[in-house]
Design a protein around this motif. Structure first.
Motif, mmCIF file in Angstrom:
data_model
loop_
_atom_site.group_PDB
_atom_site.id
_atom_site.type_symbol
_atom_site.label_atom_id
_atom_site.label_comp_id
_atom_site.label_asym_id
_atom_site.label_seq_id
_atom_site.Cartn_x
_atom_site.Cartn_y
_atom_site.Cartn_z
ATOM 1 N N LEU A 167 -1.234 3.037 12.419
ATOM 2 C CA LEU A 167 -2.636 3.238 11.734
ATOM 3 C C LEU A 167 -3.579 2.979 12.608
ATOM 4 C CD1 LEU A 167 -3.810 3.941 9.062
ATOM 5 C CD2 LEU A 167 -3.806 1.455 8.509
ATOM 6 N N LEU B 228 0.890 -1.036 -0.060
ATOM 7 C CA LEU B 228 0.096 0.017 -0.138
ATOM 8 C C LEU B 228 0.912 1.365 0.135
ATOM 9 C CD1 LEU B 228 -3.381 0.317 2.230
ATOM 10 C CD2 LEU B 228 -1.694 2.366 1.719
ATOM 11 N N TRP C 284 -7.583 -0.749 5.156
ATOM 12 C CA TRP C 284 -6.137 -0.513 5.393
ATOM 13 C C TRP C 284 -5.729 -1.217 6.802
ATOM 14 C CZ3 TRP C 284 -7.129 1.018 1.141
ATOM 15 C CH2 TRP C 284 -7.822 2.231 0.682
ATOM 16 N N ILE D 44 -4.088 7.410 6.406
ATOM 17 C CA ILE D 44 -4.317 7.115 4.807
ATOM 18 C C ILE D 44 -5.715 7.568 4.106
ATOM 19 C CG2 ILE D 44 -4.230 5.139 3.277
ATOM 20 C CD1 ILE D 44 -2.475 3.621 5.446
ATOM 21 N N VAL E 188 -4.534 6.621 -2.192
ATOM 22 C CA VAL E 188 -3.834 5.206 -2.259
ATOM 23 C C VAL E 188 -3.619 4.518 -3.490
ATOM 24 C CG1 VAL E 188 -4.618 2.782 -1.560
ATOM 25 C CG2 VAL E 188 -4.883 4.491 -0.042
ATOM 26 N N CYS F 85 0.517 5.718 -0.025
ATOM 27 C CA CYS F 85 -0.489 6.812 -0.068
ATOM 28 C C CYS F 85 0.451 7.827 -0.268
ATOM 29 C CB CYS F 85 -1.193 6.867 1.167
ATOM 30 S SG CYS F 85 -0.152 6.700 2.518
ATOM 31 N N ASP G 15 -12.680 2.072 4.134
ATOM 32 C CA ASP G 15 -11.446 2.286 3.832
ATOM 33 C C ASP G 15 -10.670 2.010 4.849
ATOM 34 O OD1 ASP G 15 -12.475 4.672 4.878
ATOM 35 O OD2 ASP G 15 -10.892 5.993 3.331
ATOM 36 N N TYR G 16 -10.788 2.730 5.913
ATOM 37 C CA TYR G 16 -9.813 2.800 7.271
ATOM 38 C C TYR G 16 -9.993 1.169 7.723
ATOM 39 C CZ TYR G 16 -8.136 3.645 11.876
ATOM 40 O OH TYR G 16 -7.345 3.697 12.941
ATOM 41 N N ALA H 25 3.008 0.301 5.176
ATOM 42 C CA ALA H 25 2.718 0.873 4.083
ATOM 43 C C ALA H 25 3.926 1.984 3.894
ATOM 44 C CB ALA H 25 1.166 1.400 3.934
ATOM 45 N N ASN I 291 -6.076 7.222 11.484
ATOM 46 C CA ASN I 291 -5.959 6.897 9.952
ATOM 47 C C ASN I 291 -5.511 7.991 9.256
ATOM 48 O OD1 ASN I 291 -6.486 6.003 7.462
ATOM 49 N ND2 ASN I 291 -8.648 6.358 7.584
ATOM 50 N N CYS J 189 -8.247 7.759 1.115
ATOM 51 C CA CYS J 189 -8.671 6.693 0.229
ATOM 52 C C CYS J 189 -8.075 7.410 -0.969
ATOM 53 C CB CYS J 189 -9.974 6.409 0.408
ATOM 54 S SG CYS J 189 -10.611 5.193 -0.877
#
Length: 252
Positions: free
Chosen positions: A149, A119, A184, A155, A160, A121, A180-181, A194, A153, A157
């Motif tokens: 994480l 992953l 991940w 990251i 990504v 981001c 989405d969380y 990631a 969060n 979406c």
């Protein structure tokens, strides 16, 4: 559905679209400007506005594919459908009201290949609903662990990029929370970490109508994330407390 020509595709860009006629063209233009071999899959999730009319002129580009859901699947279901249809080695998610800086995918693919990342981001710049910059960017750690994480969060979406095989392994679920969380977290719980390009390559449009528009609603959904991850009430509360503190710090 518009089909891609027989050509090499490195990245499949997946854009779920629901009543987004005002913003979709900017998202599409920013995806077309990316300098990697790609396809763009627009999934119209039963829009009631002119979304289809916005997409139509873009079908002249061989990179653009268009799908219309027979019933409303929501953002998670539409992204999952896009992943199944994708032909690229990687998939990249882009919400219809967001857009990218030129070079975003090129930098991410390079990093993903170097790190063999599951992953990748980027940071983001926060934009007003009219597309103007509010003057704040959100940086991101260049290495993100599962433990980090859990606390926050970081990251987004629309920033990504991940291998299609990983996206197929972990489809998005539970749209009554931050789906989405959850995805991940599941990915990093299995694979460990990631990576990120710490540049605001995503232009993230703030909106009061989205899932995160109401802070109280978003908080309830975040607590639900930890419950869906299988955590008990106490661990969920501890994770949520850390999440809330990080949220205050981020938007201070």
């Amino acid at each position: 559905m518009q089909k891609s020509e027989n050509r090499e595709i490195l990245v499949s860009v997946i854009i779920p679209a629901y009543n987004c006629e005002r913003y979709l063209a900017q998202a599409l233009d920013s995806a077309l400007e990316q300098q990697v071999p790609l396809e763009i899959i627009v999934i119209n999730d039963c829009s009631k506005d002119g979304t289809e009319a916005v997409v139509k002129p873009y079908l002249k580009y061989p990179q653009v594919r268009y799908v219309k859901n027979e019933r409303n699947l929501g953002a998670a279901g539409s992204r999952n459908r896009g992943v199944r249809l994708a032909q690229g080695k990687y998939v990249a998610f882009l919400d219809a009201d967001d857009w990218w800086e030129k070079g975003k995918l090129e930098k991410q693919v390079k990093l993903a290949e170097e790190k063999k990342a599951v992953l990748c981001c980027t940071g983001r710049a926060l934009m007003n609903p009219d597309g103007s910059f509010i003057g704040k960017t959100i940086p991101v750690s260049e290495r993100i662990t599962y433990r980090r994480l859990l606390a926050h969060n970081c990251i987004n979406c629309s920033s990504v990029l991940l291998p299609r095989r990983v996206a197929l392994e972990f489809p998005m679920e539970h749209e009554d929370s931050h789906e989405d969380y959850i995805t991940w977290l599941k990915i990093l719980r299995k694979y460990g970490e990631a990576y990120a390009v710490n540049e605001p390559l995503l232009k993230y449009r703030l909106s009061s109508s989205g899932k995160s528009g109401s802070k109280w609603k978003s908080a309830r959904m975040t607590f639900r994330v930890y419950r869906y991850m299988g955590f008990g009430p106490v661990k969920s509360a501890l994770c949520f407390a850390s999440y809330a503190l990080n949220g205050v710090w981020k938007y201070r």
